[in-house]
Design an enzyme around this catalytic site. Structure first.
Site, short mmCIF file in Angstrom:
data_model
loop_
_atom_site.label_atom_id
_atom_site.label_comp_id
_atom_site.label_asym_id
_atom_site.label_seq_id
_atom_site.Cartn_x
_atom_site.Cartn_y
_atom_site.Cartn_z
N SER A 278 0.83 -1.22 0.00
CA SER A 278 0.00 0.00 0.00
C SER A 278 0.86 1.26 0.00
O SER A 278 0.61 2.19 -0.78
CB SER A 278 -0.97 0.00 1.18
OG SER A 278 -0.28 -0.17 2.40
N HIS A 308 -1.75 -8.84 2.04
CA HIS A 308 -1.42 -7.59 2.73
C HIS A 308 -2.56 -7.26 3.72
O HIS A 308 -2.85 -8.06 4.60
CB HIS A 308 -1.19 -6.50 1.67
CG HIS A 308 -0.66 -5.20 2.16
ND1 HIS A 308 0.01 -5.04 3.35
CD2 HIS A 308 -0.70 -3.94 1.61
CE1 HIS A 308 0.35 -3.77 3.51
NE2 HIS A 308 -0.08 -3.08 2.48
N HIS A 354 6.10 -12.59 7.17
CA HIS A 354 6.27 -11.19 6.75
C HIS A 354 7.37 -11.09 5.71
O HIS A 354 8.32 -11.87 5.72
CB HIS A 354 6.62 -10.31 7.96
CG HIS A 354 6.36 -8.86 7.70
ND1 HIS A 354 7.30 -8.02 7.18
CD2 HIS A 354 5.23 -8.12 7.86
CE1 HIS A 354 6.77 -6.81 7.04
NE2 HIS A 354 5.52 -6.84 7.45
N ARG A 363 3.79 -4.86 16.70
CA ARG A 363 2.39 -4.42 16.62
C ARG A 363 1.47 -5.53 17.15
O ARG A 363 0.40 -5.28 17.68
CB ARG A 363 2.02 -4.07 15.17
CG ARG A 363 2.84 -2.92 14.59
CD ARG A 363 2.58 -2.73 13.11
NE ARG A 363 2.94 -3.90 12.32
CZ ARG A 363 2.72 -4.02 11.02
NH1 ARG A 363 2.14 -3.06 10.34
NH2 ARG A 363 3.08 -5.12 10.37
N ASP A 409 -1.69 -8.55 11.84
CA ASP A 409 -3.06 -8.99 11.54
C ASP A 409 -3.50 -10.17 12.39
O ASP A 409 -4.70 -10.45 12.48
CB ASP A 409 -3.16 -9.36 10.06
CG ASP A 409 -2.81 -8.18 9.17
OD1 ASP A 409 -3.42 -7.13 9.34
OD2 ASP A 409 -1.90 -8.32 8.33
N1 CMX Z 1 1.43 -19.64 5.66
C1 CMX Z 1 1.82 -20.50 4.69
N2 CMX Z 1 2.87 -20.31 3.89
C2 CMX Z 1 3.58 -19.20 4.09
C3 CMX Z 1 3.28 -18.29 5.09
C4 CMX Z 1 2.15 -18.52 5.89
N3 CMX Z 1 1.74 -17.69 6.83
N4 CMX Z 1 4.18 -17.28 5.05
C5 CMX Z 1 5.03 -17.56 4.04
N5 CMX Z 1 4.66 -18.72 3.45
C6 CMX Z 1 5.24 -19.34 2.28
C7 CMX Z 1 5.09 -18.43 1.08
O1 CMX Z 1 3.76 -18.54 0.54
C8 CMX Z 1 6.18 -18.92 0.17
O2 CMX Z 1 5.74 -20.11 -0.41
P1 CMX Z 1 6.10 -20.45 -1.96
O3 CMX Z 1 7.58 -20.39 -2.05
O4 CMX Z 1 5.54 -21.81 -2.16
O5 CMX Z 1 5.42 -19.39 -2.77
C9 CMX Z 1 7.29 -19.25 1.17
O6 CMX Z 1 6.64 -19.48 2.44
C10 CMX Z 1 8.33 -18.20 1.33
O7 CMX Z 1 7.69 -16.99 1.67
P2 CMX Z 1 8.46 -15.91 2.55
O8 CMX Z 1 9.66 -15.47 1.80
O9 CMX Z 1 8.63 -16.39 3.93
O10 CMX Z 1 7.37 -14.74 2.63
P3 CMX Z 1 7.03 -13.64 1.53
O11 CMX Z 1 7.90 -12.46 1.76
O12 CMX Z 1 7.02 -14.21 0.16
O13 CMX Z 1 5.51 -13.29 1.90
C11 CMX Z 1 3.71 -12.82 3.33
C12 CMX Z 1 5.19 -12.58 3.06
C13 CMX Z 1 3.26 -11.88 4.43
C14 CMX Z 1 2.91 -12.48 2.07
C15 CMX Z 1 3.50 -14.29 3.75
O14 CMX Z 1 4.19 -14.55 4.95
C16 CMX Z 1 2.04 -14.67 3.91
O15 CMX Z 1 1.39 -15.02 2.92
N6 CMX Z 1 1.49 -14.59 5.17
C17 CMX Z 1 0.09 -14.82 5.40
C18 CMX Z 1 -0.73 -13.63 4.97
C19 CMX Z 1 -0.54 -12.47 5.91
O16 CMX Z 1 -0.61 -12.61 7.13
N7 CMX Z 1 -0.33 -11.28 5.36
C20 CMX Z 1 -0.22 -10.05 6.15
C21 CMX Z 1 1.18 -9.48 6.24
C22 CMX Z 1 1.19 -8.20 7.03
C23 CMX Z 1 0.46 -7.11 6.31
O17 CMX Z 1 0.93 -6.67 5.24
O18 CMX Z 1 -0.61 -6.68 6.77
#
Ligand code: CMX
Length: 474
Positions: A278, A308, A354, A363, A409
């Site tokens: 964002s 996000h 994250h 947070r 979150d």
């Molecule tokens: N559950 C399952 N798998 C997860 C995970 C979770 N909570 N967090 C990371 N992973 C997976 C990723 O999907 C990725 O898988 P692939 O390689 O198969 O695509 C792998 O682990 C590596 O990811 P990463 O490098 O650890 O994390 P990213 O930087 O790519 O993504 C985020 C970060 C937040 C999108 C991810 O941790 C996620 O999807 N979390 C759940 C959704 C969430 O809570 N989002 C809110 C974040 C905070 C915000 O912006 O408000």
């Protein structure tokens, strides 16, 4: 003779008294000017901008060629993780320590920023002042800003009509972003640009738009909530309340604890440095000199994604699905099974992980402290605590997750739910209102510092293969 001497002494005394009176009047006026400009955020910024412009100029001329790291193919293919590529003054994220707003951690903000009552949660207006000036405001400065925001909060009728044109079932973020787009009609920046404003003055209408936008988004957001969930029974603003308290009031929640929660919520969700979807979107769109309304609406559309800001909603929906399937007194083993079931169906566990953080999000921690203080026996809070023990080892076991710890979150939903704001699909709108403070603060600085159009280079897979081939043969 004596008479003349007495008269002239009297007239000297009178003129000295008049001089003293006028000096006194001048110094009172000066003091008033001082104190009114002390209380005025715009005047404070006006003073700060030239020195920050000089600082940037010096950085460019003295250190412009210093390298900040190497860009690898992984970074290009991996969503630019680890690539330093943006200037963002209002906050900085440390992977282990979490966010600092102008150098202050969340506990420091809770301690230093003014609250409604001593020891209470920080007022979001105080954070806005801090983000914009880099200085901790006094209570008087925060009160002045609160009242300025209230004076800007009127929302034109056509904004409500634009929202009303959508089905009431449209996602709350769609309705909210539509309202923000309709607010754009009043953009001062757009009008000034059309008239031919000089670039050195861009920050002024950006400031006007930003403050009005920050003032108006809670009114629009509350309208969406009342339209969707309370039969359109809209609650007017209460001019005796601060920003967070008023937002809670307009949503329909007058419990002082809920108002405190809203102040904390808005403060901690406001800003998280510049690279998140964002913030980055708002900054990118504004770099084309799109006004703050256009830029912030774009930012909201990024926030509405489940990886996000929509995770705010996803967490509570997921927690409720756990309870629906296994009941509130779920055992640790049952919870582990549920987490695995989620992962095995190709979904993420919302609220964990994250892009930058590598420890528990502060947070999350401050919301947990709020829960321990105000709702320690809430069953969903206890479930959230249990998830803290169960989820990280499972995500670690996957072997690919870089950060198995909870993010912001993971906690917000159960707090809101406890105080009666149970409509999870609405939660990201609250996040959006909070983000207006961080994104708009940086936009003002973007224009004050004259930051350029953002335009990184992209390449194709062909290009990468050729380039890597050449590197290998050299
Ligand atoms: N559950 C399952 N798998 C997860 C995970 C979770 N909570 N967090 C990371 N992973 C997976 C990723 O999907 C990725 O898988 P692939 O390689 O198969 O695509 C792998 O682990 C590596 O990811 P990463 O490098 O650890 O994390 P990213 O930087 O790519 O993504 C985020 C970060 C937040 C999108 C991810 O941790 C996620 O999807 N979390 C759940 C959704 C969430 O809570 N989002 C809110 C974040 C905070 C915000 O912006 O408000």
């Amino acid at each position: 003779m004596v008479f003349f001497r007495t008269v002239s002494a009297l007239s000297r005394l009178r003129s000295r008294a008049a001089e003293q009176q006028s000096a006194l009047r001048n110094s009172v006026r000066w003091l008033q000017m001082q104190s009114s400009s002390d209380l005025d955020l715009h005047s404070q910024l006006k003073e700060l901008i030239p020195e920050q412009q000089e600082r940037l100029k010096k950085l460019k001329s003295e250190h412009g060629k210093v390298q900040l790291g190497n860009i690898t193919v992984d970074m290009v293919l991996g969503g630019m993780r680890g690539m330093t590529g943006l200037l963002w003054e209002t906050s900085l994220l440390d992977p282990d320590e979490g966010i600092r707003f102008r150098g202050l951690s969340i506990p420091e903000c809770q301690k230093l920023l003014p609250a409604v009552k001593p020891g209470g949660e920080p007022l979001p207006e105080g954070l806005l002042w801090l983000l914009l000036t880099g200085k901790v405001p006094s209570k008087e400065q925060v009160d002045a800003l609160s009242s300025e925001l209230r004076s800007r909060a009127a929302v034109p009728d056509y904004v409500y009509k634009a929202i009303d044109a959508l089905p009431v079932t449209a996602h709350p973020m769609t309705q909210f972003a539509t309202g923000v787009m309709a607010l754009q009609v009043q953009s001062q920046f757009q009008k000034a640009y059309e008239k031919g404003i000089h670039k050195s003055k861009y920050w002024e209408p950006t400031y006007e738009d930003s403050l009005s936008l920050i003032a108006r988004v809670p009114v629009v957001a509350a309208y969406v909530y009342r339209r969707m969930y309370k039969s359109g029974d809209v609650i007017p603003t209460n001019d005796s309340l601060d920003y967070g308290g008023n937002f809670s009031h307009m949503l329909g929640f007058d419990d002082p604890k809920m108002q405190e929660l809203m102040r904390l919520y808005v403060t901690i969700h406001s800003d998280h440095e510049g690279g998140n979807v964002s913030a980055h979107t708002g900054h990118l769109v504004a770099s084309a000199l799109s006004d703050p309304y256009l830029s912030f609406a774009a930012a909201l559309n990024g926030l509405a994604g489940p990886l996000h800001g929509l995770a705010n909603q996803e967490v509570l929906l997921w927690i409720k699905s756990v309870v629906d399937e296994c009941g509130e007194n779920i055992s640790t083993e049952q919870l582990k099974d549920y987490v695995w079931k989620t992962l095995n169906s190709g979904k993420v566990v919302p609220g964990f992980g994250h892009g930058v953080l590598r420890k528990t999000d502060p947070r999350y921690t401050c919301q947990r402290e709020f829960a321990l203080k105000h709702l320690p026996d809430d069953p969903l809070f206890q479930l959230v605590s249990k998830l803290y023990e169960v989820v990280p080892p499972i995500l670690t076991e996957l072997g690919k997750v870089k950060n198995p710890w909870p993010n912001v979150d993971a906690h917000s939903g159960v707090l809101l739910n406890h105080f009666g704001l149970t409509e999870a699909r609405y939660y990201t709108v609250l996040f959006g209102v909070s983000r207006s403070i961080g994104i708009c603060s940086q936009l003002i600085w973007d224009r004050a510092l004259g930051l350029p159009l953002e335009r990184p280079k992209s390449v194709t897979m062909d290009w990468l293969e050729n380039y890597c081939g050449k590197v290998a043969s050299a």
